[in-house]
Design a protein around this motif. Structure first.
Motif, PDB file in Angstrom:
ATOM      1  N   GLY A 140      21.999  64.279  50.218  1.00  0.00           N
ATOM      2  CA  GLY A 140      21.863  64.985  48.961  1.00  0.00           C
ATOM      3  C   GLY A 140      20.430  65.293  48.577  1.00  0.00           C
ATOM      4  O   GLY A 140      20.193  66.119  47.684  1.00  0.00           O
ATOM      5  N   ASP A 141      19.485  64.645  49.241  1.00  0.00           N
ATOM      6  CA  ASP A 141      18.075  64.872  48.948  1.00  0.00           C
ATOM      7  C   ASP A 141      17.587  66.169  49.589  1.00  0.00           C
ATOM      8  O   ASP A 141      18.318  66.838  50.331  1.00  0.00           O
ATOM      9  CB  ASP A 141      17.224  63.708  49.461  1.00  0.00           C
ATOM     10  CG  ASP A 141      17.347  62.479  48.582  1.00  0.00           C
ATOM     11  OD1 ASP A 141      16.843  61.416  49.003  1.00  0.00           O
ATOM     12  OD2 ASP A 141      17.955  62.581  47.497  1.00  0.00           O
ATOM     13  N   SER A 142      16.333  66.487  49.315  1.00  0.00           N
ATOM     14  CA  SER A 142      15.689  67.676  49.880  1.00  0.00           C
ATOM     15  C   SER A 142      14.464  67.272  50.682  1.00  0.00           C
ATOM     16  O   SER A 142      13.871  66.215  50.465  1.00  0.00           O
ATOM     17  CB  SER A 142      15.269  68.645  48.758  1.00  0.00           C
ATOM     18  OG  SER A 142      16.386  69.104  48.039  1.00  0.00           O
ATOM     19  N   LEU A 143      14.088  68.175  51.580  1.00  0.00           N
ATOM     20  CA  LEU A 143      12.926  67.959  52.425  1.00  0.00           C
ATOM     21  C   LEU A 143      12.401  69.329  52.831  1.00  0.00           C
ATOM     22  O   LEU A 143      13.189  70.269  52.993  1.00  0.00           O
ATOM     23  CB  LEU A 143      13.320  67.157  53.661  1.00  0.00           C
ATOM     24  CG  LEU A 143      12.257  66.360  54.431  1.00  0.00           C
ATOM     25  CD1 LEU A 143      11.617  65.315  53.515  1.00  0.00           C
ATOM     26  CD2 LEU A 143      12.910  65.687  55.629  1.00  0.00           C
ATOM     27  N   ARG A 144      11.082  69.440  52.990  1.00  0.00           N
ATOM     28  CA  ARG A 144      10.516  70.709  53.430  1.00  0.00           C
ATOM     29  C   ARG A 144       9.712  70.511  54.692  1.00  0.00           C
ATOM     30  O   ARG A 144       8.792  69.690  54.725  1.00  0.00           O
ATOM     31  CB  ARG A 144       9.642  71.340  52.348  1.00  0.00           C
ATOM     32  CG  ARG A 144       9.223  72.765  52.695  1.00  0.00           C
ATOM     33  CD  ARG A 144       8.402  73.424  51.607  1.00  0.00           C
ATOM     34  NE  ARG A 144       7.005  73.016  51.646  1.00  0.00           N
ATOM     35  CZ  ARG A 144       6.004  73.717  51.132  1.00  0.00           C
ATOM     36  NH1 ARG A 144       6.253  74.877  50.524  1.00  0.00           N
ATOM     37  NH2 ARG A 144       4.768  73.260  51.192  1.00  0.00           N
ATOM     38  N   LEU A 145      10.036  71.267  55.708  1.00  0.00           N
ATOM     39  CA  LEU A 145       9.276  71.273  56.947  1.00  0.00           C
ATOM     40  C   LEU A 145       8.319  72.450  56.944  1.00  0.00           C
ATOM     41  O   LEU A 145       8.636  73.518  56.421  1.00  0.00           O
ATOM     42  CB  LEU A 145      10.208  71.380  58.151  1.00  0.00           C
ATOM     43  CG  LEU A 145      11.308  70.330  58.294  1.00  0.00           C
ATOM     44  CD1 LEU A 145      12.089  70.556  59.577  1.00  0.00           C
ATOM     45  CD2 LEU A 145      10.743  68.928  58.234  1.00  0.00           C
ATOM     46  N   SER A 146       7.163  72.244  57.557  1.00  0.00           N
ATOM     47  CA  SER A 146       6.176  73.310  57.690  1.00  0.00           C
ATOM     48  C   SER A 146       5.827  73.491  59.162  1.00  0.00           C
ATOM     49  O   SER A 146       5.875  72.530  59.940  1.00  0.00           O
ATOM     50  CB  SER A 146       4.899  72.966  56.917  1.00  0.00           C
ATOM     51  OG  SER A 146       5.161  72.759  55.553  1.00  0.00           O
ATOM     52  N   CYS A 147       5.466  74.697  59.513  1.00  0.00           N
ATOM     53  CA  CYS A 147       5.021  74.962  60.876  1.00  0.00           C
ATOM     54  C   CYS A 147       3.926  76.017  60.828  1.00  0.00           C
ATOM     55  O   CYS A 147       4.174  77.147  60.393  1.00  0.00           O
ATOM     56  CB  CYS A 147       6.167  75.439  61.749  1.00  0.00           C
ATOM     57  SG  CYS A 147       5.655  75.803  63.445  1.00  0.00           S
ATOM     58  N   ALA A 148       2.744  75.627  61.264  1.00  0.00           N
ATOM     59  CA  ALA A 148       1.608  76.536  61.294  1.00  0.00           C
ATOM     60  C   ALA A 148       1.376  77.023  62.717  1.00  0.00           C
ATOM     61  O   ALA A 148       1.366  76.222  63.657  1.00  0.00           O
ATOM     62  CB  ALA A 148       0.365  75.835  60.773  1.00  0.00           C
ATOM     63  N   ALA A 149       1.189  78.322  62.853  1.00  0.00           N
ATOM     64  CA  ALA A 149       0.960  78.926  64.170  1.00  0.00           C
ATOM     65  C   ALA A 149      -0.501  79.315  64.323  1.00  0.00           C
ATOM     66  O   ALA A 149      -1.088  79.916  63.421  1.00  0.00           O
ATOM     67  CB  ALA A 149       1.849  80.152  64.336  1.00  0.00           C
ATOM     68  N   SER A 150      -1.048  78.987  65.471  1.00  0.00           N
ATOM     69  CA  SER A 150      -2.441  79.341  65.752  1.00  0.00           C
ATOM     70  C   SER A 150      -2.484  80.681  66.470  1.00  0.00           C
ATOM     71  O   SER A 150      -2.667  80.744  67.684  1.00  0.00           O
ATOM     72  CB  SER A 150      -3.098  78.274  66.624  1.00  0.00           C
ATOM     73  OG  SER A 150      -2.439  78.229  67.870  1.00  0.00           O
ATOM     74  N   ALA A 151      -2.283  81.719  65.729  1.00  0.00           N
ATOM     75  CA  ALA A 151      -2.301  83.068  66.296  1.00  0.00           C
ATOM     76  C   ALA A 151      -3.075  83.976  65.360  1.00  0.00           C
ATOM     77  O   ALA A 151      -3.089  83.756  64.150  1.00  0.00           O
ATOM     78  CB  ALA A 151      -0.880  83.597  66.478  1.00  0.00           C
ATOM     79  N   ARG A 152      -3.707  84.998  65.947  1.00  0.00           N
ATOM     80  CA  ARG A 152      -4.466  85.918  65.102  1.00  0.00           C
ATOM     81  C   ARG A 152      -3.521  86.664  64.162  1.00  0.00           C
ATOM     82  O   ARG A 152      -3.813  86.875  62.996  1.00  0.00           O
ATOM     83  CB  ARG A 152      -5.239  86.898  65.975  1.00  0.00           C
ATOM     84  CG  ARG A 152      -6.138  87.840  65.197  1.00  0.00           C
ATOM     85  CD  ARG A 152      -6.950  88.713  66.149  1.00  0.00           C
ATOM     86  NE  ARG A 152      -6.092  89.562  66.959  1.00  0.00           N
ATOM     87  CZ  ARG A 152      -5.625  90.726  66.549  1.00  0.00           C
ATOM     88  NH1 ARG A 152      -5.901  91.173  65.350  1.00  0.00           N
ATOM     89  NH2 ARG A 152      -4.861  91.455  67.340  1.00  0.00           N
TER      90      ARG A 152
END
Length: 125
Positions: A14-26
């Motif tokens: 029932g909880d929430s979570l946020r995933l992040s993904c950073a890309a090393s691209a121009r």
């Protein structure tokens, strides 16, 4: 393209979570970014993806209505907001990216060229 994922953890159902993904691209123009997941002992499965050009999003039926994928153009980052988490969402989540080769390839993990290191999401019931 290198992908750096973060945001996993242990939460209750029932909880929430946020995933992040950073890309090393121009630039990510012409790319697709998204997430796959793999529960322990099971096959990996498509979760969600976004086509950078146009911004259309695509979701697995199992997460539709609960998960939201968004992007930050300036940061070349995608965010997977996961709400109403269930125990069956427990898995290692992998951030992925590939050149956009059209909609038929969106959900095929074999068509993704770049994979992040994976982040564990555990949902206790």
């Amino acid at each position: 393209v290198q992908l750096q994922a973060s945001g996993g953890g242990l939460v209750q159902a029932g909880d929430s979570l946020r995933l992040s993904c950073a890309a090393s691209a121009r630039t990510l123009r012409g790319y697709v970014m998204g997430w796959f997941r793999q529960p322990l002992g099971k096959e990996r499965a498509f979760v969600a993806a976004i086509r950078w050009s146009g911004g259309s999003t695509h979701y697995a039926d199992s997460v539709k209505g609960r998960f939201t994928l968004s992007r930050d153009n300036a940061k070349n980052t995608v965010y997977l907001q996961m709400n109403s988490l269930k125990s069956e969402d427990t898995a290692v989540y992998y951030c992925v990216a590939k050149p956009d080769r059209g909609l038929p390839t969106i959900r095929d993990g074999n068509r993704y060229d770049y994979w992040g290191q994976g982040t564990q999401v555990t949902v206790s019931s």
